[in-house]
Design a protein around this motif. Sequence first.
Motif, PDB file in Angstrom:
ATOM      1  N   ALA A  33      11.315  -7.097   8.287  1.00  0.00           N
ATOM      2  CA  ALA A  33      10.190  -7.155   7.351  1.00  0.00           C
ATOM      3  C   ALA A  33      10.634  -6.789   5.938  1.00  0.00           C
ATOM      4  O   ALA A  33      10.186  -7.405   4.956  1.00  0.00           O
ATOM      5  CB  ALA A  33       9.073  -6.227   7.818  1.00  0.00           C
ATOM      6  N   GLU A  34      11.521  -5.818   5.831  1.00  0.00           N
ATOM      7  CA  GLU A  34      12.036  -5.430   4.507  1.00  0.00           C
ATOM      8  C   GLU A  34      12.836  -6.566   3.880  1.00  0.00           C
ATOM      9  O   GLU A  34      12.691  -6.852   2.688  1.00  0.00           O
ATOM     10  CB  GLU A  34      12.911  -4.184   4.618  1.00  0.00           C
ATOM     11  N   ILE A  35      13.666  -7.216   4.673  1.00  0.00           N
ATOM     12  CA  ILE A  35      14.474  -8.331   4.171  1.00  0.00           C
ATOM     13  C   ILE A  35      13.559  -9.468   3.732  1.00  0.00           C
ATOM     14  O   ILE A  35      13.751 -10.070   2.668  1.00  0.00           O
ATOM     15  CB  ILE A  35      15.480  -8.814   5.248  1.00  0.00           C
ATOM     16  N   VAL A  36      12.541  -9.779   4.535  1.00  0.00           N
ATOM     17  CA  VAL A  36      11.591 -10.836   4.191  1.00  0.00           C
ATOM     18  C   VAL A  36      10.880 -10.495   2.889  1.00  0.00           C
ATOM     19  O   VAL A  36      10.709 -11.360   2.022  1.00  0.00           O
ATOM     20  CB  VAL A  36      10.581 -11.059   5.341  1.00  0.00           C
ATOM     21  N   GLU A  37      10.488  -9.242   2.737  1.00  0.00           N
ATOM     22  CA  GLU A  37       9.796  -8.830   1.514  1.00  0.00           C
ATOM     23  C   GLU A  37      10.710  -8.997   0.294  1.00  0.00           C
ATOM     24  O   GLU A  37      10.262  -9.444  -0.768  1.00  0.00           O
ATOM     25  CB  GLU A  37       9.339  -7.371   1.633  1.00  0.00           C
ATOM     26  N   LEU A  38      11.975  -8.667   0.438  1.00  0.00           N
ATOM     27  CA  LEU A  38      12.923  -8.860  -0.668  1.00  0.00           C
ATOM     28  C   LEU A  38      13.016 -10.333  -1.049  1.00  0.00           C
ATOM     29  O   LEU A  38      13.087 -10.683  -2.229  1.00  0.00           O
ATOM     30  CB  LEU A  38      14.313  -8.340  -0.280  1.00  0.00           C
ATOM     31  N   CYS A  39      13.018 -11.197  -0.050  1.00  0.00           N
ATOM     32  CA  CYS A  39      13.103 -12.634  -0.316  1.00  0.00           C
ATOM     33  C   CYS A  39      11.836 -13.153  -0.971  1.00  0.00           C
ATOM     34  O   CYS A  39      11.889 -14.020  -1.847  1.00  0.00           O
ATOM     35  CB  CYS A  39      13.357 -13.402   0.981  1.00  0.00           C
ATOM     36  N   ARG A  40      10.697 -12.628  -0.551  1.00  0.00           N
ATOM     37  CA  ARG A  40       9.414 -13.103  -1.079  1.00  0.00           C
ATOM     38  C   ARG A  40       9.167 -12.652  -2.517  1.00  0.00           C
ATOM     39  O   ARG A  40       8.443 -13.309  -3.252  1.00  0.00           O
ATOM     40  CB  ARG A  40       8.270 -12.623  -0.200  1.00  0.00           C
ATOM     41  N   ARG A  41       9.747 -11.520  -2.893  1.00  0.00           N
ATOM     42  CA  ARG A  41       9.560 -11.045  -4.271  1.00  0.00           C
ATOM     43  C   ARG A  41      10.052 -12.069  -5.278  1.00  0.00           C
ATOM     44  O   ARG A  41       9.500 -12.177  -6.360  1.00  0.00           O
ATOM     45  CB  ARG A  41      10.306  -9.738  -4.480  1.00  0.00           C
ATOM     46  N   GLY A  42      11.129 -12.757  -4.918  1.00  0.00           N
ATOM     47  CA  GLY A  42      11.605 -13.831  -5.773  1.00  0.00           C
ATOM     48  C   GLY A  42      12.645 -13.448  -6.797  1.00  0.00           C
ATOM     49  O   GLY A  42      13.127 -14.309  -7.532  1.00  0.00           O
ATOM     50  N   ASP A  43      13.004 -12.166  -6.897  1.00  0.00           N
ATOM     51  CA  ASP A  43      14.009 -11.800  -7.897  1.00  0.00           C
ATOM     52  C   ASP A  43      15.428 -12.101  -7.416  1.00  0.00           C
ATOM     53  O   ASP A  43      16.352 -12.136  -8.226  1.00  0.00           O
ATOM     54  CB  ASP A  43      13.869 -10.331  -8.316  1.00  0.00           C
TER      55      ASP A  43
END
Length: 99
Positions: free
Chosen positions: A18-28
Amino acid sequence: MGKKKARPRRSFTPEFKAEIVELCRRGDRSVGQVAKDFDLTETAVRDWVKQAEIDAGERDGLTNAEREELAALRRENRRLREDVDILKRATAFFATETR
């Protein structure tokens, strides 16, 4: 040319995914960059993002809950088929015994 040595299969907690997915979704950072930063395969990270989108209802497919239910139903189905097969063999055995 030497072959690449296969990396041992690793497992990750749902929280880590979930943390990795969130990093990807942030878009930075791109999926590829996140994967490289955490020593993961890009394919695995893309699969995690895709599954998160399915679970959130943003994409069509089987959610994790549906996948778990399907696996449980398949296990139960296999067990029941084995039970039926055993009963058929027992019936055939006892039918020949009584003649």
